[in-house]
Scaffold this motif. Structure first.
Motif, mmCIF file in Angstrom:
data_model
loop_
_atom_site.group_PDB
_atom_site.id
_atom_site.type_symbol
_atom_site.label_atom_id
_atom_site.label_comp_id
_atom_site.label_asym_id
_atom_site.label_seq_id
_atom_site.Cartn_x
_atom_site.Cartn_y
_atom_site.Cartn_z
ATOM 1 N N GLY A 125 56.134 69.514 113.517
ATOM 2 C CA GLY A 125 56.108 70.958 113.722
ATOM 3 C C GLY A 125 57.014 71.698 112.762
ATOM 4 N N PHE A 126 58.183 71.130 112.497
ATOM 5 C CA PHE A 126 59.125 71.764 111.572
ATOM 6 C C PHE A 126 58.549 71.814 110.160
ATOM 7 N N ILE A 127 57.958 70.705 109.721
ATOM 8 C CA ILE A 127 57.369 70.654 108.384
ATOM 9 C C ILE A 127 56.197 71.631 108.276
ATOM 10 N N TYR A 128 55.332 71.604 109.283
ATOM 11 C CA TYR A 128 54.165 72.495 109.266
ATOM 12 C C TYR A 128 54.583 73.962 109.223
ATOM 13 N N GLU A 129 55.501 74.361 110.105
ATOM 14 C CA GLU A 129 55.883 75.774 110.164
ATOM 15 C C GLU A 129 56.673 76.197 108.931
ATOM 16 N N THR A 130 57.462 75.290 108.371
ATOM 17 C CA THR A 130 58.191 75.615 107.139
ATOM 18 C C THR A 130 57.208 75.931 106.018
ATOM 19 N N ILE A 131 56.195 75.082 105.855
ATOM 20 C CA ILE A 131 55.200 75.302 104.802
ATOM 21 C C ILE A 131 54.396 76.572 105.061
ATOM 22 N N PHE A 132 53.938 76.747 106.326
ATOM 23 C CA PHE A 132 53.109 77.909 106.628
ATOM 24 C C PHE A 132 53.864 79.216 106.416
ATOM 25 N N TYR A 133 55.117 79.292 106.864
ATOM 26 C CA TYR A 133 55.831 80.564 106.769
ATOM 27 C C TYR A 133 56.362 80.859 105.372
ATOM 28 N N ILE A 140 54.298 80.487 102.935
ATOM 29 C CA ILE A 140 53.086 81.188 102.496
ATOM 30 C C ILE A 140 52.977 82.547 103.174
ATOM 31 N N ASN A 141 53.212 82.593 104.481
ATOM 32 C CA ASN A 141 53.044 83.825 105.252
ATOM 33 C C ASN A 141 54.092 84.882 104.904
ATOM 34 N N ASN A 142 55.358 84.469 104.771
ATOM 35 C CA ASN A 142 56.456 85.414 104.557
ATOM 36 C C ASN A 142 56.876 85.534 103.101
ATOM 37 N N GLY A 143 56.427 84.608 102.259
ATOM 38 C CA GLY A 143 56.835 84.644 100.865
ATOM 39 C C GLY A 143 58.277 84.254 100.661
ATOM 40 N N ALA A 144 58.855 83.554 101.643
ATOM 41 C CA ALA A 144 60.256 83.141 101.559
ATOM 42 C C ALA A 144 60.477 81.960 102.499
ATOM 43 N N LEU A 145 61.530 81.201 102.219
ATOM 44 C CA LEU A 145 61.879 80.084 103.088
ATOM 45 C C LEU A 145 62.351 80.637 104.424
ATOM 46 N N THR A 146 61.695 80.212 105.494
ATOM 47 C CA THR A 146 61.975 80.743 106.821
ATOM 48 C C THR A 146 62.406 79.620 107.750
ATOM 49 N N ARG A 147 63.542 79.799 108.425
ATOM 50 C CA ARG A 147 64.026 78.793 109.383
ATOM 51 C C ARG A 147 63.431 79.098 110.744
ATOM 52 N N ARG A 148 62.587 78.179 111.227
ATOM 53 C CA ARG A 148 61.914 78.366 112.505
ATOM 54 C C ARG A 148 62.555 77.490 113.576
ATOM 55 N N GLY A 149 62.363 77.892 114.839
ATOM 56 C CA GLY A 149 62.848 77.089 115.943
ATOM 57 C C GLY A 149 64.255 77.450 116.368
#
Length: 211
Positions: free
Chosen positions: A33-41, A43-52
């Motif tokens: 989940g961490f890898i997936y959301e890191t890659i997706f966001y 693309i989505n946000n145009g920046a490295l996003t820390r999720r969770g």
């Protein structure tokens, strides 16, 4: 042969070994989940996003989701298409129910597909076709790659070492969850979201109770 044995044979592991496998699934799901959301966001946000909400590179809802997928799909493992459908259906329903319940009870959203790209099939921002397909393909990855790899590792290092290793990483993940989602809510301690927000390691830091 590990994959074939897992799929077509009866797996007669001890309760202790099954517990270790469940810890491995829980840990692997969180990492996925961490890898997936890191890659997706990115693309989505145009920046490295820390999720969770955790310190470690894992997201709790994916860990629990991995366990759910395994439980509902284990008896269907001889039919990949059923694993695919069941994984997407069950996790999609749970995601919608959880998102709707959180929103109606607190007035806040733990995720909102209304604000994201590739949100075709979006229903109220709680679920979309992309998320359902990710869960469905994740089910295939779990049942036919991750679990066989865990069993291969079990055979390589033995039950005792496997149990120690999987229990250690699983408990580390659980402690991280309990600290950030429970202790940080009742005690004046720095949680992961605050830590990463102040660290400057990520241009964007977001964290939710469930995701």
């Amino acid at each position: 042969m590990t994959l074939q044995n897992f799929v077509y044979n009866k797996n007669t592991f001890s309760k202790k070994t099954w517990a270790a496998i469940f810890f491995g699934i829980f840990f692997s799901g969180g990492i996925f989940g961490f890898i997936y959301e890191t890659i997706f966001y990115i693309i989505n946000n145009g920046a490295l996003t820390r999720r969770g909400t955790c310190f470690g590179p894992w997201i709790e809802i994916y860990g629990f989701g991995g366990l759910i997928i395994f439980i509902v799909s284990y008896g269907l493992r001889k039919k990949p298409w059923l694993v695919f459908l069941m994984s997407g259906l069950v996790c999609g329903l749970l995601e919608y129910a959880a998102g709707f319940a959180i929103y109606t009870s607190t007035g806040t959203r733990s995720w909102d597909y209304n604000t994201e790209i590739w949100n075709f099939g979006n229903i109220g921002g709680f679920i979309c076709l992309r998320s359902v397909l990710v869960f469905a393909f994740a089910g295939l990855l779990l049942m036919y790659v991750i679990v066989p790899v865990l069993i291969w590792l079990l055979e390589k290092i033995g039950e005792k070492r496997f149990f120690i290793l999987m229990t250690a990483v699983g408990l580390l993940f659980l402690i991280d969850i309990l600290y950030n989602d429970v202790l940080a809510g009742i005690a004046p301690v720095t949680n992961a979201i605050e830590f990463y927000g102040k660290s400057g390691w990520y241009p964007i830091v977001t964290g939710y109770t469930m995701r």
